[in-house]
Design a protein around this motif. Sequence first.
Motif, PDB file in Angstrom:
ATOM      1  N   LEU A  73      -9.048   1.524  -8.484  1.00  0.00           N
ATOM      2  CA  LEU A  73      -8.477   0.479  -7.631  1.00  0.00           C
ATOM      3  C   LEU A  73      -8.059  -0.718  -8.479  1.00  0.00           C
ATOM      4  O   LEU A  73      -7.027  -1.351  -8.207  1.00  0.00           O
ATOM      5  CB  LEU A  73      -9.510   0.057  -6.580  1.00  0.00           C
ATOM      6  CG  LEU A  73      -9.005  -0.866  -5.469  1.00  0.00           C
ATOM      7  CD1 LEU A  73      -7.932  -0.178  -4.629  1.00  0.00           C
ATOM      8  CD2 LEU A  73     -10.167  -1.299  -4.571  1.00  0.00           C
ATOM      9  N   TRP A  84     -10.452   7.504   0.834  1.00  0.00           N
ATOM     10  CA  TRP A  84      -9.091   7.993   1.080  1.00  0.00           C
ATOM     11  C   TRP A  84      -8.713   9.042   0.022  1.00  0.00           C
ATOM     12  O   TRP A  84      -8.173  10.092   0.351  1.00  0.00           O
ATOM     13  CB  TRP A  84      -8.110   6.833   1.053  1.00  0.00           C
ATOM     14  CG  TRP A  84      -6.752   7.163   1.611  1.00  0.00           C
ATOM     15  CD1 TRP A  84      -6.324   7.012   2.892  1.00  0.00           C
ATOM     16  CD2 TRP A  84      -5.637   7.703   0.881  1.00  0.00           C
ATOM     17  NE1 TRP A  84      -5.011   7.424   3.019  1.00  0.00           N
ATOM     18  CE2 TRP A  84      -4.566   7.861   1.797  1.00  0.00           C
ATOM     19  CE3 TRP A  84      -5.440   8.073  -0.448  1.00  0.00           C
ATOM     20  CZ2 TRP A  84      -3.327   8.368   1.423  1.00  0.00           C
ATOM     21  CZ3 TRP A  84      -4.207   8.581  -0.820  1.00  0.00           C
ATOM     22  CH2 TRP A  84      -3.168   8.726   0.105  1.00  0.00           C
ATOM     23  N   LEU A  96       0.808  -1.213   0.000  1.00  0.00           N
ATOM     24  CA  LEU A  96       0.000   0.000   0.000  1.00  0.00           C
ATOM     25  C   LEU A  96       0.846   1.271   0.000  1.00  0.00           C
ATOM     26  O   LEU A  96       0.462   2.282  -0.597  1.00  0.00           O
ATOM     27  CB  LEU A  96      -0.907  -0.006   1.232  1.00  0.00           C
ATOM     28  CG  LEU A  96      -2.258   0.714   1.127  1.00  0.00           C
ATOM     29  CD1 LEU A  96      -3.044   0.205  -0.061  1.00  0.00           C
ATOM     30  CD2 LEU A  96      -3.040   0.528   2.422  1.00  0.00           C
ATOM     31  N   PHE A 136      -6.811  -1.219   2.225  1.00  0.00           N
ATOM     32  CA  PHE A 136      -7.160   0.177   2.481  1.00  0.00           C
ATOM     33  C   PHE A 136      -7.970   0.306   3.765  1.00  0.00           C
ATOM     34  O   PHE A 136      -7.678   1.156   4.619  1.00  0.00           O
ATOM     35  CB  PHE A 136      -7.933   0.773   1.301  1.00  0.00           C
ATOM     36  CG  PHE A 136      -7.082   1.565   0.360  1.00  0.00           C
ATOM     37  CD1 PHE A 136      -6.816   2.904   0.604  1.00  0.00           C
ATOM     38  CD2 PHE A 136      -6.527   0.977  -0.761  1.00  0.00           C
ATOM     39  CE1 PHE A 136      -6.018   3.643  -0.257  1.00  0.00           C
ATOM     40  CE2 PHE A 136      -5.722   1.705  -1.636  1.00  0.00           C
ATOM     41  CZ  PHE A 136      -5.469   3.042  -1.379  1.00  0.00           C
ATOM     42  N   THR A 185     -12.107   3.421   2.776  1.00  0.00           N
ATOM     43  CA  THR A 185     -12.052   2.754   1.490  1.00  0.00           C
ATOM     44  C   THR A 185     -11.110   3.534   0.570  1.00  0.00           C
ATOM     45  O   THR A 185     -10.742   4.676   0.854  1.00  0.00           O
ATOM     46  CB  THR A 185     -13.443   2.691   0.843  1.00  0.00           C
ATOM     47  OG1 THR A 185     -13.879   4.029   0.527  1.00  0.00           O
ATOM     48  CG2 THR A 185     -14.454   2.033   1.768  1.00  0.00           C
ATOM     49  N   PHE A 186     -10.744   2.914  -0.547  1.00  0.00           N
ATOM     50  CA  PHE A 186      -9.895   3.593  -1.538  1.00  0.00           C
ATOM     51  C   PHE A 186     -10.535   4.908  -1.969  1.00  0.00           C
ATOM     52  O   PHE A 186      -9.867   5.951  -2.013  1.00  0.00           O
ATOM     53  CB  PHE A 186      -9.692   2.671  -2.743  1.00  0.00           C
ATOM     54  CG  PHE A 186      -9.058   3.334  -3.935  1.00  0.00           C
ATOM     55  CD1 PHE A 186      -7.697   3.573  -3.968  1.00  0.00           C
ATOM     56  CD2 PHE A 186      -9.832   3.711  -5.030  1.00  0.00           C
ATOM     57  CE1 PHE A 186      -7.102   4.186  -5.076  1.00  0.00           C
ATOM     58  CE2 PHE A 186      -9.261   4.319  -6.136  1.00  0.00           C
ATOM     59  CZ  PHE A 186      -7.889   4.559  -6.153  1.00  0.00           C
ATOM     60  N   LEU A 240       0.017   4.988  -1.863  1.00  0.00           N
ATOM     61  CA  LEU A 240      -0.325   6.188  -1.099  1.00  0.00           C
ATOM     62  C   LEU A 240       0.668   7.307  -1.379  1.00  0.00           C
ATOM     63  O   LEU A 240       0.278   8.469  -1.546  1.00  0.00           O
ATOM     64  CB  LEU A 240      -0.360   5.874   0.394  1.00  0.00           C
ATOM     65  CG  LEU A 240      -1.314   4.772   0.857  1.00  0.00           C
ATOM     66  CD1 LEU A 240      -1.341   4.701   2.378  1.00  0.00           C
ATOM     67  CD2 LEU A 240      -2.715   4.981   0.312  1.00  0.00           C
ATOM     68  N   THR A 253      -5.983   1.961   6.815  1.00  0.00           N
ATOM     69  CA  THR A 253      -6.313   3.389   6.942  1.00  0.00           C
ATOM     70  C   THR A 253      -7.676   3.648   7.574  1.00  0.00           C
ATOM     71  O   THR A 253      -7.959   4.782   7.971  1.00  0.00           O
ATOM     72  CB  THR A 253      -6.289   4.085   5.567  1.00  0.00           C
ATOM     73  OG1 THR A 253      -7.423   3.671   4.791  1.00  0.00           O
ATOM     74  CG2 THR A 253      -5.006   3.758   4.808  1.00  0.00           C
TER      75      THR A 253
END
Length: 280
Positions: free
Chosen positions: A188, A217, A171, A206, A213-214, A175, A210
Amino acid sequence: MPGHVKNQVPAETPSTDRLTTIEDADCPVLLLPNRLSKGLHGTPHNHRKGQLIYPIQGRFRVRTVGRIWVGSPQQAMWIPPGVVHQVEALDDLDVHNVYVRTEEIEGLPSACKVLNVPPLLRELLTFGLTLPTSYQQVTEHLRIMLAITDQIRLADDMANLHLPTSDDRRLRPILSFMIEHPDDNRSLEDWADFTNSSTRTLARLFIQETGLTFRQWRQRLRMMEALPRLSDGQSVLTVSMDLGYASQSAFATVFRKIIGQLPSEFALRGRYDRLPRMVE
């Protein structure tokens, strides 16, 4: 110039002398401005005092463990004592730094926060820099410094202006790239192909790493980028296009959902906050 205003020259990292000045100051509130050059990546460090970082010009990014924060002339960041942080200058910065002995002045935030800067706080900081280092000996001067801490305590918390990060090997590169390229519109599925992972695996990572969700984010990342740009006077259309939105209305819809108001309303408030005082 007052004796407590030092080190206003560019520095690559917080110097030992500057850190010593911060830690050794025996006053409850220390104002110590600084100038930082665009592109600076400071070294990770912490303070025994709480710190407010407020740029009167330019944008900054602060990295703490597992989080990224942004600030601008409308948004300052509060960092509690002991929190390791690293400052990145996204523009040339003129920065107000306020260091507070929280064991003497209570009630300040116990967690990192991005705060909406009210006009009164800006005025108090500017005036505070004209006071001598011996301000504690004058009751009226001490009240100014305590009023600064009151404003920090009472300022609105911009709760959505932080971004969770991850050290997961799959990840982290995604990011990092997206932080530097918030306009990137890869899906994604595209990132799954790029990293030789399954879409399901990345989606799970994700949320696991974090808490978002993608899509959530990336939306938060873009809002973090949008707020300082709007505060700097960029048009809503320019900001929406620069951040990868297909239309101004699409950007406005997401902005209102996350920030709670339209981007045009936020930008207008920022312009009013920066109006000069009327001369009587």
